[in-house]
Design a protein around this motif. Structure first.
Motif, short mmCIF file in Angstrom:
data_model
loop_
_atom_site.label_atom_id
_atom_site.label_comp_id
_atom_site.label_asym_id
_atom_site.label_seq_id
_atom_site.Cartn_x
_atom_site.Cartn_y
_atom_site.Cartn_z
N HIS A 18 10.58 -7.14 3.40
CA HIS A 18 11.43 -8.15 2.76
C HIS A 18 12.65 -8.43 3.62
N ALA A 19 13.30 -7.37 4.07
CA ALA A 19 14.47 -7.54 4.94
C ALA A 19 14.08 -8.17 6.27
N TYR A 20 12.92 -7.78 6.79
CA TYR A 20 12.42 -8.30 8.08
C TYR A 20 12.26 -9.82 8.02
N TYR A 21 11.63 -10.32 6.94
CA TYR A 21 11.38 -11.75 6.85
C TYR A 21 12.62 -12.52 6.38
N CYS A 22 13.50 -11.86 5.65
CA CYS A 22 14.76 -12.52 5.28
C CYS A 22 15.55 -12.89 6.52
N VAL A 23 15.64 -11.96 7.45
CA VAL A 23 16.38 -12.19 8.68
C VAL A 23 15.65 -13.19 9.57
N ARG A 24 14.37 -13.02 9.68
CA ARG A 24 13.58 -13.85 10.59
C ARG A 24 13.55 -15.32 10.18
N ASN A 26 15.64 -16.58 7.73
CA ASN A 26 16.94 -16.95 7.17
C ASN A 26 16.81 -17.43 5.72
N THR A 27 16.15 -16.62 4.91
CA THR A 27 15.96 -16.97 3.50
C THR A 27 15.85 -15.70 2.67
N ALA A 28 16.28 -15.81 1.42
CA ALA A 28 16.10 -14.70 0.48
C ALA A 28 15.00 -15.03 -0.52
N GLY A 29 14.46 -16.24 -0.41
CA GLY A 29 13.43 -16.69 -1.34
C GLY A 29 12.05 -16.19 -0.96
N ILE A 30 11.85 -14.91 -1.06
CA ILE A 30 10.57 -14.30 -0.69
C ILE A 30 9.91 -13.72 -1.93
N LEU A 31 8.71 -14.14 -2.21
CA LEU A 31 7.96 -13.62 -3.34
C LEU A 31 7.09 -12.47 -2.86
N ILE A 32 7.14 -11.36 -3.57
CA ILE A 32 6.34 -10.19 -3.21
C ILE A 32 5.38 -9.87 -4.36
N ALA A 49 5.20 -13.98 0.37
CA ALA A 49 5.10 -15.43 0.59
C ALA A 49 6.49 -16.05 0.56
N LEU A 50 6.69 -17.07 1.39
CA LEU A 50 7.98 -17.74 1.45
C LEU A 50 7.80 -19.19 1.89
N LYS A 51 8.82 -19.98 1.60
CA LYS A 51 8.83 -21.37 2.04
C LYS A 51 9.72 -21.48 3.26
N LYS A 52 9.16 -21.98 4.35
CA LYS A 52 9.90 -22.11 5.60
C LYS A 52 10.81 -23.34 5.56
N ALA A 53 11.64 -23.46 6.59
CA ALA A 53 12.59 -24.56 6.66
C ALA A 53 11.91 -25.93 6.66
N ASP A 54 10.68 -25.99 7.20
CA ASP A 54 9.95 -27.27 7.24
C ASP A 54 9.13 -27.49 5.98
N ASN A 55 9.36 -26.64 4.95
CA ASN A 55 8.69 -26.72 3.64
C ASN A 55 7.24 -26.25 3.67
N SER A 56 6.76 -25.77 4.79
CA SER A 56 5.44 -25.16 4.83
C SER A 56 5.51 -23.75 4.27
N LEU A 57 4.40 -23.24 3.78
CA LEU A 57 4.37 -21.93 3.16
C LEU A 57 3.82 -20.88 4.13
N ASP A 224 9.12 -24.57 -6.45
CA ASP A 224 10.13 -24.89 -7.47
C ASP A 224 11.33 -23.96 -7.41
N ASN A 225 11.22 -22.92 -6.54
CA ASN A 225 12.30 -21.94 -6.42
C ASN A 225 12.62 -21.28 -7.77
N THR A 226 11.58 -21.04 -8.57
CA THR A 226 11.80 -20.44 -9.88
C THR A 226 11.68 -18.93 -9.86
N ILE A 227 10.92 -18.38 -8.93
CA ILE A 227 10.75 -16.92 -8.84
C ILE A 227 10.94 -16.53 -7.39
N LEU A 228 11.82 -15.60 -7.14
CA LEU A 228 12.09 -15.17 -5.77
C LEU A 228 11.42 -13.86 -5.42
#
Length: 231
Positions: A18-24, A26-32, A49-57, A224-228
């Motif tokens: 979680h920390a690895y992908y948050c830094v990589r 630059n998001t805290a919106g990671i679903l585990i 799973a996470l949504k990247k800056a270009d909105n791809s998953l 929808d950014n409803t569950i992180l």
């Protein structure tokens, strides 16, 4: 199961990744998610799973169910090396060589044939046993192909000391490197060690969430950014 001196990889790998992908990213919106099944009835022990800056998953999977099997193979090899059956093979061939020399009346061969047969049998048995162990490691690592993702991780509860001067452990790292699989370990000090970085792959179309039965819920939660975070 991990011994009393070892930590459980499952207790540490999720926070580490979680920390690895948050830094990589630059998001805290990671679903585990845990125990996520694919539409082909395989199971990913962990899915991030996470949504990247270009909105791809983006999807990463973690396999921990192979931890015990792989740790046992590596630890046993580290402590004992190859099996003692090699010596039984050598002794059996020496006995056979002596018997064959006596029955054929070849006195000279009585001193040469058994020795050569024993040495040859010992070497052949050693080579075949090493090949068997390497193929077993490769087969276990190959199980990760059933849980497709942009990046795949293998987590093992094992002391980092087992990897020192251990050819079988080196083979595991090389196998993971060849297949683009990240490798994490955690030992008795509860410290996660990253031994191998995963290789990022892209699906031919769409994204890797489409392989999983919970695709709809995960996709909606991310878009929808409803569950992180889900444990």
């Amino acid at each position: 199961m991990p011994t009393s001196q070892e930590s459980n990889i499952e207790d540490f790998a999720y926070d580490y990744l979680h920390a690895y992908y948050c830094v990589r990213h630059n998001t805290a919106g990671i679903l585990i998610g845990k125990q996520e099944t694919t539409k082909q009835h395989a199971t990913a022990d962990g899915l991030l799973a996470l949504k990247k800056a270009d909105n791809s998953l983006f999807v990463a999977t973690l396999n921990t169910q192979l931890s015990e099997k792989i740790a046992l193979l590596l630890t046993r090899y580290k402590k004992k090396g190859l099996s003692r059956f090699r010596y039984m093979t050598a002794l059996g061939l020496v006995a056979f060589g002596v018997l064959a020399a006596k029955l054929t009346g070849l006195v000279a061969a009585l001193y040469v044939l058994p020795f050569m047969a024993g040495i040859g049998g010992f070497i052949l048995h050693s080579v075949l046993e090493k090949l068997y162990l390497k193929r077993k490691i490769a087969h276990l690592v190959g199980e990760l192909k059933h849980t497709p993702a942009n990046e795949q991780w293998l987590g093992i509860s094992i002391s980092s000391l087992v990897f020192r001067h251990n050819p079988l452990a080196t083979h595991l790292i090389m196998t993971c490197q060849h297949r683009g699989i990240g490798l994490l370990t955690v030992g008795k000090r509860a410290k996660v060690v990253q031994l191998q970085e995963p290789r990022t792959v892209q699906p031919r179309r769409g994204d890797f969430l489409s392989y999983y039965t919970s695709e709809t819920q995960i996709r909606q939660a991310l878009l929808d950014n409803t569950i992180l975070r889900v444990a």
